[in-house]
Motif scaffolding. Structure first.
Motif, PDB file in Angstrom:
ATOM      1  N   ASN A 148       0.796  -1.230   0.000  1.00 38.25           N
ATOM      2  CA  ASN A 148       0.000   0.000   0.000  1.00 38.25           C
ATOM      3  C   ASN A 148       0.829   1.282   0.000  1.00 38.25           C
ATOM      4  O   ASN A 148       0.314   2.348   0.332  1.00 38.25           O
ATOM      5  CB  ASN A 148      -0.930   0.005   1.227  1.00 38.25           C
ATOM      6  CG  ASN A 148      -1.996  -1.070   1.138  1.00 38.25           C
ATOM      7  OD1 ASN A 148      -2.627  -1.249   0.099  1.00 38.25           O
ATOM      8  ND2 ASN A 148      -2.186  -1.791   2.227  1.00 38.25           N
ATOM      9  N   VAL A 149       2.096   1.181  -0.348  1.00 36.10           N
ATOM     10  CA  VAL A 149       2.942   2.378  -0.329  1.00 36.10           C
ATOM     11  C   VAL A 149       2.445   3.422  -1.328  1.00 36.10           C
ATOM     12  O   VAL A 149       2.349   4.614  -1.007  1.00 36.10           O
ATOM     13  CB  VAL A 149       4.415   2.017  -0.601  1.00 36.10           C
ATOM     14  CG1 VAL A 149       5.261   3.285  -0.744  1.00 36.10           C
ATOM     15  CG2 VAL A 149       4.964   1.152   0.523  1.00 36.10           C
ATOM     16  N   MET A 150       2.122   2.992  -2.552  1.00 35.55           N
ATOM     17  CA  MET A 150       1.627   3.939  -3.549  1.00 35.55           C
ATOM     18  C   MET A 150       0.350   4.615  -3.060  1.00 35.55           C
ATOM     19  O   MET A 150       0.154   5.825  -3.255  1.00 35.55           O
ATOM     20  CB  MET A 150       1.364   3.225  -4.875  1.00 35.55           C
ATOM     21  CG  MET A 150       1.122   4.158  -6.050  1.00 35.55           C
ATOM     22  SD  MET A 150       2.645   4.909  -6.703  1.00 35.55           S
ATOM     23  CE  MET A 150       3.269   3.534  -7.685  1.00 35.55           C
ATOM     24  N   LYS A 151      -0.496   3.849  -2.399  1.00 26.89           N
ATOM     25  CA  LYS A 151      -1.738   4.407  -1.859  1.00 26.89           C
ATOM     26  C   LYS A 151      -1.444   5.488  -0.826  1.00 26.89           C
ATOM     27  O   LYS A 151      -2.087   6.544  -0.817  1.00 26.89           O
ATOM     28  CB  LYS A 151      -2.577   3.286  -1.229  1.00 26.89           C
ATOM     29  CG  LYS A 151      -3.897   3.750  -0.642  1.00 26.89           C
ATOM     30  CD  LYS A 151      -4.673   2.586  -0.052  1.00 26.89           C
ATOM     31  CE  LYS A 151      -5.980   3.052   0.578  1.00 26.89           C
ATOM     32  NZ  LYS A 151      -6.725   1.910   1.183  1.00 26.89           N
ATOM     33  N   ARG A 152      -0.441   5.239   0.042  1.00 25.49           N
ATOM     34  CA  ARG A 152      -0.101   6.242   1.048  1.00 25.49           C
ATOM     35  C   ARG A 152       0.475   7.507   0.404  1.00 25.49           C
ATOM     36  O   ARG A 152       0.215   8.625   0.860  1.00 25.49           O
ATOM     37  CB  ARG A 152       0.882   5.647   2.064  1.00 25.49           C
ATOM     38  CG  ARG A 152       0.232   4.676   3.035  1.00 25.49           C
ATOM     39  CD  ARG A 152       1.140   4.332   4.197  1.00 25.49           C
ATOM     40  NE  ARG A 152       2.208   3.417   3.827  1.00 25.49           N
ATOM     41  CZ  ARG A 152       2.083   2.100   3.784  1.00 25.49           C
ATOM     42  NH1 ARG A 152       0.927   1.521   4.063  1.00 25.49           N
ATOM     43  NH2 ARG A 152       3.113   1.324   3.444  1.00 25.49           N
ATOM     44  N   ILE A 153       1.248   7.346  -0.661  1.00 26.82           N
ATOM     45  CA  ILE A 153       1.783   8.503  -1.371  1.00 26.82           C
ATOM     46  C   ILE A 153       0.649   9.323  -1.975  1.00 26.82           C
ATOM     47  O   ILE A 153       0.619  10.553  -1.871  1.00 26.82           O
ATOM     48  CB  ILE A 153       2.776   8.065  -2.465  1.00 26.82           C
ATOM     49  CG1 ILE A 153       4.032   7.468  -1.831  1.00 26.82           C
ATOM     50  CG2 ILE A 153       3.159   9.250  -3.367  1.00 26.82           C
ATOM     51  CD1 ILE A 153       4.987   6.828  -2.824  1.00 26.82           C
ATOM     52  N   HIS A 154      -0.305   8.656  -2.577  1.00 27.09           N
ATOM     53  CA  HIS A 154      -1.445   9.351  -3.173  1.00 27.09           C
ATOM     54  C   HIS A 154      -2.265  10.067  -2.101  1.00 27.09           C
ATOM     55  O   HIS A 154      -2.785  11.161  -2.348  1.00 27.09           O
ATOM     56  CB  HIS A 154      -2.325   8.364  -3.942  1.00 27.09           C
ATOM     57  CG  HIS A 154      -1.694   7.881  -5.203  1.00 27.09           C
ATOM     58  ND1 HIS A 154      -2.127   6.755  -5.873  1.00 27.09           N
ATOM     59  CD2 HIS A 154      -0.659   8.370  -5.935  1.00 27.09           C
ATOM     60  CE1 HIS A 154      -1.382   6.573  -6.953  1.00 27.09           C
ATOM     61  NE2 HIS A 154      -0.479   7.533  -7.007  1.00 27.09           N
ATOM     62  N   GLN A 155      -2.366   9.472  -0.920  1.00 26.39           N
ATOM     63  CA  GLN A 155      -3.096  10.127   0.167  1.00 26.39           C
ATOM     64  C   GLN A 155      -2.421  11.424   0.580  1.00 26.39           C
ATOM     65  O   GLN A 155      -3.084  12.421   0.858  1.00 26.39           O
ATOM     66  CB  GLN A 155      -3.208   9.175   1.368  1.00 26.39           C
ATOM     67  CG  GLN A 155      -4.203   8.041   1.174  1.00 26.39           C
ATOM     68  CD  GLN A 155      -4.215   7.058   2.327  1.00 26.39           C
ATOM     69  OE1 GLN A 155      -3.214   6.887   3.028  1.00 26.39           O
ATOM     70  NE2 GLN A 155      -5.345   6.412   2.542  1.00 26.39           N
TER      71      GLN A 155
END
Length: 434
Positions: free
Chosen positions: A421-428
């Motif tokens: 979920n790293v990409m998701k956290r970056i997008h957040q």
């Protein structure tokens, strides 16, 4: 011939900019560097020097990307003298000529960025470190257009004993750099680098994890990477960078920032030589030495005193994921890759003697303690004996330590979370969701 061509291209670009044809130059850059995704409404300019994370960032379909890659050095070279094109000299070059060159570069980049903003709705510039020279004037020009500079910091995994050195240099840089909007770090150690340094407000430091480690997670899916009973490979990650210089002071801020030898040249040399001896003793196993590049392979070979190196396999191209898929055992120390491997269930051995036992050097290395999450050995003799025993029993033993909870605790401290979920956290972060 290449130099002549480069000079000719720079001449044409200068003419183009002199004639105020910035839109044409910007159009060509966008065409050369663009990674367009259907439906994406916003754009990101990416400076990818020495960072696999930023290359992986461009895989997301949520944004359009302009990955400058080689152009990130070429464009500044049109305006700047070569001697100031480094993070060591760029900020110290305060003479009139250098200042005028920087101002000219920023002036032209502002016109280019206006085109990027208008045609591709570019909102962010991503870079791997706060003090790389090549993005500075892009970021300064971007400030006028509301384009944010985001540092996705690539050096965030350090032993606690080296963090004060990192903080000192960031505090010094903060006196000269005023263009950083947000800093993304891997985990707690990265956060400790930047907190209270004034480079960026503490509220704008985000622990998101490593995209590289997340790729490893997705490829291996954490499970059964150790289940193949036919594996016959033992891998040593070999990333030495040289000896300690004369008069080296382990407690100085300068030394805490220094990477040569990964803080353990004696441990390194003895480990690679014992590994070579084992490769000659057990020819039924592959002994793989993972290096970073062809020059680093030659450097590694130069440290090996064992006469016969023929049973060692060297590779700078194999990925960490591929290593984990094929290896019965991975050997590493004081490198981010060690933390990445611990996010899988692959058996891991950490050599812990020489510098790892020294009271001054010990806290400059990470994972110098015993753990239920990995095996450790405390002498060259123990190293040889332990690996020999594993091979003799074909790794069918209860001696291997692989406790999931212990590993997770280590990984979460250095990399926040390896969970896909790293990409998701970056997008957040980009969307303002904390």
């Amino acid at each position: 011939m290449k130099k002549i061509l480069s000079r000719f291209i720079k001449f044409l670009i200068r003419v183009c900019l002199y004639l105020n044809l910035h839109f044409l130059f910007a159009f060509l850059i966008m065409k050369i560097t663009g990674i367009n995704n259907s439906g994406a409404k916003e754009g990101i300019i990416v400076f990818g020097r020495i960072s696999s994370d930023l290359e992986l960032l461009t895989k997301s379909k949520k944004y359009n990307y302009f990955y400058l890659h080689r152009l990130q050095f070429f464009i500044p070279s049109i305006f700047l003298d070569r001697e100031i094109m480094s993070q060591k000299k760029y900020f110290d070059a305060t003479d009139r000529k250098s200042q005028e060159q920087k101002q000219q570069l920023e002036k032209h980049l502002l016109k280019l960025l206006k085109y990027f903003k208008e045609k591709a709705n570019v909102k962010y510039i991503f870079a791997a470190s706060y003090n790389f020279f090549e993005h500075q004037e892009w970021a300064n020009a971007g400030k006028e257009l509301g384009i944010e500079l985001i540092i996705y910091y690539k050096e965030g995994v350090l032993a606690d004993g080296r963090i004060d050195g990192a903080k000192f240099y960031i505090e010094e840089a903060a006196k000269k750099i005023n263009n950083v909007d947000k800093v993304l770090v891997y985990g707690e150690t990265g956060y400790k680098h930047f907190v209270n340094t004034n480079l960026v407000d503490n509220s704008q430091i985000y622990k998101v994890g490593s995209l590289k480690a997340d790729e490893l997670y997705k490829n291996l899916k954490i499970s059964n990477s150790n289940s193949n009973k036919n594996k016959k490979t033992i891998t040593l990650f070999a990333f030495p960078a040289g000896e300690f210089p004369k008069g080296f002071d382990a407690n100085s801020y300068y030394s805490q920032q220094w990477h040569a030898g990964y803080w353990c040249p004696n441990l390194w040399k003895e480990t690679i030589n014992e590994f070579a001896k084992l490769s000659n003793k057990f020819t039924n196993y592959e002994f793989l030495v993972k290096t970073k590049s062809p020059p680093s392979t030659e450097l590694v070979k130069s440290f090996i005193d064992v006469e016969n190196k023929d049973n060692l396999v060297f590779s700078d191209e194999i990925t960490t994921s591929e290593v984990c898929q094929k290896s019965n055992l991975v050997i590493a120390f004081n490198s981010t890759v060690l933390i990445e491997v611990l996010s899988t269930d692959v058996n891991c051995l950490v050599p812990q003697w020489h510098e790892a036992l020294d009271p001054i050097f010990k806290d400059k290395l990470f994972l110098t303690e015993t753990s239920k999450g990995y095996n450790s050995v405390h002498s060259a003799m123990e190293f040889n004996k332990f690996i020999s025993s594993l091979i003799v029993c074909d790794f069918d033993t209860t001696d291997l330590k692989n406790d999931r909870k212990s590993r997770q605790s280590i990984v979460n401290y250095y990399l926040e979370a390896v969970d896909g979920n790293v990409m998701k956290r970056i997008h957040q972060v980009l969307n303002g969701i904390s």
